[in-house]
Design an enzyme around this catalytic site. Sequence first.
Site, PDB file in Angstrom:
ATOM      1  N   SER A  61       0.820  -1.214   0.000  1.00 26.56           N
ATOM      2  CA  SER A  61       0.000   0.000   0.000  1.00 26.56           C
ATOM      3  C   SER A  61       0.851   1.260   0.000  1.00 26.56           C
ATOM      4  O   SER A  61       2.038   1.242   0.328  1.00 26.56           O
ATOM      5  CB  SER A  61      -0.907   0.010   1.235  1.00 26.56           C
ATOM      6  OG  SER A  61      -1.583  -1.210   1.353  1.00 26.56           O
TER       7      SER A  61
HETATM    8  N1  SAH Z   1      -1.013  -4.937   3.863  1.00 26.74           N
HETATM    9  C1  SAH Z   1      -0.204  -5.270   2.712  1.00 26.74           C
HETATM   10  C2  SAH Z   1      -0.842  -4.895   1.401  1.00 26.74           C
HETATM   11  C3  SAH Z   1      -2.051  -5.676   1.130  1.00 26.74           C
HETATM   12  S1  SAH Z   1      -2.487  -5.993  -0.547  1.00 26.74           S
HETATM   13  C4  SAH Z   1       1.180  -4.687   2.822  1.00 26.74           C
HETATM   14  O1  SAH Z   1       1.472  -3.971   3.795  1.00 26.74           O
HETATM   15  O2  SAH Z   1       2.004  -4.957   1.949  1.00 26.74           O
HETATM   16  C5  SAH Z   1      -3.880  -6.984  -0.166  1.00 26.74           C
HETATM   17  C6  SAH Z   1      -3.577  -8.389   0.254  1.00 26.74           C
HETATM   18  O3  SAH Z   1      -4.806  -8.962   0.654  1.00 26.74           O
HETATM   19  C7  SAH Z   1      -3.015  -9.255  -0.854  1.00 26.74           C
HETATM   20  O4  SAH Z   1      -1.782  -9.790  -0.456  1.00 26.74           O
HETATM   21  C8  SAH Z   1      -4.074 -10.349  -1.019  1.00 26.74           C
HETATM   22  O5  SAH Z   1      -3.527 -11.629  -1.295  1.00 26.74           O
HETATM   23  C9  SAH Z   1      -4.760 -10.330   0.315  1.00 26.74           C
HETATM   24  N2  SAH Z   1      -6.132 -10.859   0.335  1.00 26.74           N
HETATM   25  C10 SAH Z   1      -7.151 -10.635  -0.540  1.00 26.74           C
HETATM   26  N3  SAH Z   1      -8.239 -11.308  -0.161  1.00 26.74           N
HETATM   27  C11 SAH Z   1      -7.936 -11.978   0.977  1.00 26.74           C
HETATM   28  C12 SAH Z   1      -8.637 -12.856   1.848  1.00 26.74           C
HETATM   29  N4  SAH Z   1      -9.915 -13.217   1.647  1.00 26.74           N
HETATM   30  N5  SAH Z   1      -7.982 -13.359   2.918  1.00 26.74           N
HETATM   31  C13 SAH Z   1      -6.684 -13.043   3.157  1.00 26.74           C
HETATM   32  N6  SAH Z   1      -5.968 -12.218   2.373  1.00 26.74           N
HETATM   33  C14 SAH Z   1      -6.576 -11.694   1.302  1.00 26.74           C
END
Ligand code: SAH
Length: 213
Positions: A61
């Site tokens: 992010s």
């Molecule tokens: N917080 C992260 C960025 C998140 S990007 C950082 O600091 O880098 C969003 C993430 O959510 C992705 O890695 C994706 O795989 C995950 N995601 C999406 N749907 C999800 C779900 N149902 N359960 C767990 N993770 C999920």
Amino acid sequence: MTFDAQARMQLLFALRSKGVTDTRVLAAMEAVDRGRFVRGIFQGRAYEDMPLPIECGQTISQPSVVGLMTQALNIRPRDKVLEIGTGSGYQAAILSQLARRVYTVDRHKRLARAARELLESMDITNVTILPADGGHGLPEQAPFDRILVTAAAEDPPPALLAQLRDGGIMVVPVGQSDHVQTLLKVTRQGDDYDYDDLRSVRFVPLVEGMATD
Ligand code: SAH
């Protein structure tokens, strides 16, 4: 001053100018080197205030959004925090500086494993990273004082609302995945939930079920 040190300082200025003013959040973001969480051709842009691609087609992010979400959570030192969407592990590392204990899950096993190895190498010991579908929360560790969802849901997932402790706060982007979404702050008061719109954001979607990698 090295180029990196200068770039990191500029990032802190950018965070302040975008409304990240909580000194504990700023200190946490100063302590965690975002350069460790970005790989390959984008590494040179780690200290710019922009989201960047990571493995599995996901993103780390934008730092100012990480700061504003963390600030909105108002984390206290004894808090147990759940993050949905580990991604690179950057946000979890920031949370680890502010909370007693952090649990974070990702539906990509590969991301969960890489983030676990990285945080271990940084001697961060109060974060547990698990491969799991975050839509179900983490019932065995509930309730949580704070919950942060870093992928966009159409609505706040009911399982997460149920796993929020009384008086707890959840921050979650809501809206259609390919549109601009609204960052929502949910505060639980007994069986009531207060909803506060914070700002518009753009996140990758919260996807149901585990990924194959
Ligand atoms: N917080 C992260 C960025 C998140 S990007 C950082 O600091 O880098 C969003 C993430 O959510 C992705 O890695 C994706 O795989 C995950 N995601 C999406 N749907 C999800 C779900 N149902 N359960 C767990 N993770 C999920």
